[in-house]
Design a protein around this motif. Structure first.
Motif, PDB file in Angstrom:
ATOM      1  N   LEU A  75       0.888  -4.205   0.063  1.00 46.10           N
ATOM      2  CA  LEU A  75       0.346  -2.923   0.511  1.00 46.10           C
ATOM      3  C   LEU A  75       0.154  -1.979  -0.676  1.00 46.10           C
ATOM      4  O   LEU A  75      -0.823  -1.230  -0.740  1.00 46.10           O
ATOM      5  N   GLU A  76       1.071  -2.034  -1.637  1.00 50.18           N
ATOM      6  CA  GLU A  76       0.921  -1.253  -2.863  1.00 50.18           C
ATOM      7  C   GLU A  76      -0.312  -1.721  -3.634  1.00 50.18           C
ATOM      8  O   GLU A  76      -1.075  -0.907  -4.170  1.00 50.18           O
ATOM      9  N   ASP A  77      -0.500  -3.044  -3.686  1.00 51.12           N
ATOM     10  CA  ASP A  77      -1.669  -3.599  -4.379  1.00 51.12           C
ATOM     11  C   ASP A  77      -2.962  -3.175  -3.694  1.00 51.12           C
ATOM     12  O   ASP A  77      -3.951  -2.849  -4.354  1.00 51.12           O
ATOM     13  N   LEU A  78      -2.958  -3.177  -2.361  1.00 50.99           N
ATOM     14  CA  LEU A  78      -4.141  -2.751  -1.623  1.00 50.99           C
ATOM     15  C   LEU A  78      -4.472  -1.292  -1.934  1.00 50.99           C
ATOM     16  O   LEU A  78      -5.642  -0.946  -2.117  1.00 50.99           O
ATOM     17  N   LYS A  79      -3.473  -0.461  -2.011  1.00 51.25           N
ATOM     18  CA  LYS A  79      -3.694   0.954  -2.305  1.00 51.25           C
ATOM     19  C   LYS A  79      -4.326   1.132  -3.683  1.00 51.25           C
ATOM     20  O   LYS A  79      -5.273   1.916  -3.854  1.00 51.25           O
ATOM     21  N   LYS A  80      -3.857   0.393  -4.672  1.00 49.06           N
ATOM     22  CA  LYS A  80      -4.420   0.473  -6.022  1.00 49.06           C
ATOM     23  C   LYS A  80      -5.893   0.073  -6.021  1.00 49.06           C
ATOM     24  O   LYS A  80      -6.726   0.711  -6.671  1.00 49.06           O
ATOM     25  N   VAL A  81      -6.199  -0.974  -5.280  1.00 45.68           N
ATOM     26  CA  VAL A  81      -7.582  -1.453  -5.209  1.00 45.68           C
ATOM     27  C   VAL A  81      -8.489  -0.415  -4.555  1.00 45.68           C
ATOM     28  O   VAL A  81      -9.599  -0.151  -5.031  1.00 45.68           O
ATOM     29  N   LEU A  82      -8.020   0.182  -3.478  1.00 44.47           N
ATOM     30  CA  LEU A  82      -8.845   1.156  -2.772  1.00 44.47           C
ATOM     31  C   LEU A  82      -9.026   2.430  -3.588  1.00 44.47           C
ATOM     32  O   LEU A  82     -10.079   3.074  -3.513  1.00 44.47           O
ATOM     33  N   VAL A  83      -8.036   2.793  -4.361  1.00 48.69           N
ATOM     34  CA  VAL A  83      -8.180   3.942  -5.268  1.00 48.69           C
ATOM     35  C   VAL A  83      -9.287   3.663  -6.275  1.00 48.69           C
ATOM     36  O   VAL A  83     -10.118   4.526  -6.565  1.00 48.69           O
TER      37      VAL A  83
END
Length: 222
Positions: A75-83
Motif C-alpha cells: 500500500l505504501e508502494d502504491l501511494k508512491k506510484v500514484l504520487v
C-alpha cells in the motif's frame, strides 16, 4: 481529464482502460505493480511482467514498479506510484476492481489522501453478463492460473470463446465459484481487445500445482 490506469494485463484492468478511453479520458500512463510474493493482497502476480507487450500493442506509456507484496508495504508502494502519476499530470485513477472491497477501499483511501479522483467502472457489475459481454465485444484472453474446485482446467492456456464462457458460468453455478474470478479463482492475460493495434500470441506450458490448482506459465509472446 487526465488519468492513470492500474494495469495488470488481465481482463478487468483492460476493460477499465477501454471504458476510460471511450468516456473521453486522456491516459497519462498505465501502472503495473509487480509483487515479489505470489499471495499479494492487492496485485495480480501471474505474468504481470508481460504487460509491456500489451501497452506497446495499444500505444500507451507504461510505468512498472516492484513491490514486496507484503500487506502494508504494498500500500505504501502504491501511494508512491500514484504520487508520481499525479506529478506527471494525472488527476484521477481508474482500476478494474470488480467485487473486492479490500482493493477498492484501499485504492480510494490512498487516492483521496493525495488528491486523486477514483473510478471503478466494473464495480458490482453482474458477473455472468460481464463475462458474456467481454466475449461478445471482442476481448480475447487466456486463463493463466486457476485454483477452484470444479473449475474447467482444460481451458487454461487457450483463448476463451463465447462457448468457453458458458462452460465457465455453468461450472460456477454448479460448484459455487465466482464466474468472473473476482474471488481469486483464476487470473487472465489479454491477447487482444478493441484498443489493441496488433494481436498477441502467447506460448507457454501448463504446470499442475495440486488437484485443484493449475498454472499456464507464459514463456514467449509474439
Amino acid at each position: 481529464m487526465k488519468i492513470c490506469v492500474l494495469y495488470s494485463g488481465g481482463k478487468d484492468s483492460t476493460y477499465a482502460l477501454h471504458w476510460a478511453v471511450f468516456k473521453g479520458f486522456k491516459i497519462v500512463c498505465l501502472i503495473t505493480l509487480i509483487p515479489k510474493r505470489e499471495d499479494s493482497w492487492m496485485f495480480q502476480y501471474p505474468n504481470v511482467i508481460y504487460t509491456r507487450y500489451q501497452a506497446e500493442a495499444m500505444g500507451f506509456r507504461l510505468l512498472t514498479f516492484e513491490t514486496s507484496g507484503e500487506k502494508d508495504k504494498e500500500l505504501e508502494d502504491l501511494k508512491k506510484v500514484l504520487v508520481q502519476a499525479k506529478n506527471e499530470g494525472a488527476v484521477g485513477i481508474v482500476s478494474g476492481a470488480l467485487l473486492s472491497d479490500y482493493q477498492r477501499l484501499n485504492i480510494s483511501i490512498i487516492a483521496e489522501e493525495i488528491g486523486l479522483k477514483t473510478y471503478t467502472p466494473l464495480w458490482r457489475k453482474t458477473q455472468e453478463e460481464y463475462m458474456r459481454w467481454l466475449a461478445r465485444e471482442g476481448f480475447k484472453f487466456v486463463i493463466t492460473s486457476a485454483s477452484a474446485y470444479g473449475f474447467p482446467f482444460d481451458l487454461l492456456g487457450k483463448e476463451i470463446t463465447t462457448e468457453d464462457v458458458e462452460k465457465i458460468i455453468e461450472r460456477a453455478r454448479r460448484y459455487g465459484f465466482n464466474p468472473a474470478f473476482e474471488g481469486g479463482e483464476a487470473e487472465t492475460f489479454v491477447t487482444y481487445a478493441p484498443l489493441f493495434k496488433t494481436r498477441l500470441k502467447v506460448e507457454g506450458r501448463l504446470r499442475r500445482i495440486s488437484e485443484y490448482e493449475c498454472r499456464y506459465e507464459i514463456t514467449d509472446i509474439h
